[in-house]
Design an enzyme around this catalytic site. Structure first.
Site, PDB file in Angstrom:
ATOM      1  CG  HIS A  62     -49.729 -19.897 -17.987  1.00 50.39           C
ATOM      2  ND1 HIS A  62     -49.262 -20.654 -19.212  1.00 50.39           N
ATOM      3  CD2 HIS A  62     -49.304 -19.966 -16.834  1.00 50.39           C
ATOM      4  CE1 HIS A  62     -48.931 -21.284 -17.883  1.00 50.39           C
ATOM      5  NE2 HIS A  62     -49.004 -20.981 -16.831  1.00 50.39           N
ATOM      6  CG  ASP A 112     -48.122 -21.994 -21.937  1.00 49.84           C
ATOM      7  OD1 ASP A 112     -47.610 -20.629 -21.489  1.00 49.84           O
ATOM      8  OD2 ASP A 112     -49.117 -22.850 -20.381  1.00 49.84           O
ATOM      9  CB  SER A 196     -45.988 -35.534 -11.033  1.00 44.72           C
ATOM     10  OG  SER A 196     -46.546 -34.741 -10.114  1.00 44.72           O
TER      11      SER A 196
END
Length: 245
Positions: A62, A112, A196
């Protein structure tokens, strides 16, 4: 770093769950992560990536997908630490070809992952080195402390950092992650969770690439950042670039 300043830029019109970031990080020692690259458009940093061989960079699909349109216009910058500092050590190489996973889903963020073939091979030196990826499929043990790095904001909607930042992250149990994101969003076979955001490195091996996180809060305690698990794609990776280890 948060938002569009990490290993990937988030260019969706539908920001359902793409905000990820590095918070409570510190500046990395210059060139201590020589595999980190800056992906740039018109000489402006838009996202980061990982050099995994002398001619291929890995990032998320993406990164080049905006409002339903695929727009791969990127240059790879190697050997960078402080992006705005003009340095003779920086190497700029155009991307020759883009190899997105054929089963990428913009709704679920599954698959992805994107490979960028450089126009010419990178000349390796102290500031430019590729990083290993896993040699076989498998999970990273929950509780393992790994690390992430990237350029950009240090907090949600906060000030941007021009220098490469880093922080440690703890890998989360897949069942716990699934309970937070639901099975519809999280696939344990293809993804993993940490506390994170950024390119996930355990030891000297890149094991994950950032995919999505809480849309409103970096380092959210309720919705942990999710990474595409590199080891789940070894056959696909090798079909394009061969064995890089």
């Amino acid at each position: 770093m948060c938002g569009n300043d990490l290993i990937f830029i988030y260019l969706f019109s539908d920001f359902t769950h793409v905000n990820v970031g590095i918070v409570n990080g510190t500046e990395a020692k210059p060139h201590s992560r020589p595999y980190m690259v800056s992906l740039q458009m018109n000489k402006t940093h838009v996202c980061g990536g990982l050099l995994i061989s002398d001619e291929f960079v890995m990032t998320a699909f993406h990164v080049c997908y905006h409002d339903g349109v695929y727009s791969p216009v990127l240059t790879v910058v190697l050997g960078a630490h402080e992006l705005q500092k003009k340095s003779g050590n920086l190497v700029r190489i155009k991307v020759e070809s883009y190899h997105q996973h054929p089963d990428y889903s913009s709704k679920s963020f599954q698959n992805d992952i994107l490979l960028l073939k450089l126009e010419k091979n990178a000349q390796l030196n102290d500031n430019i080195k590729w990083i290993s990826i896993p040699t076989e499929e498998g999970d990273i043990e929950a509780g393992s402390v790994c690390s992430v790095a990237g350029w950009g904001r240090l907090e949600t909607n906060g000030k941007e950092s021009d220098r490469l930042m880093e922080t440690n992250v703890t890998v989360m149990n897949n069942n716990k992650c699934e309970s937070k994101w639901t099975k519809e969003d999280f696939s344990a076979s293809l993804m993993m969770c940490g506390d994170s955001g950024g390119p996930l490195v355990c030891g000297n091996t890149a094991v994950g690439v950032t995919s999505f996180g809480d849309p409103d809060l970096c380092n959210s305690p309720e919705l942990p950042e999710v990474y595409t698990k590199i080891s789940a794609y070894l056959q696909w990776i090798k079909s394009i670039i061969g064995n890089v280890n």
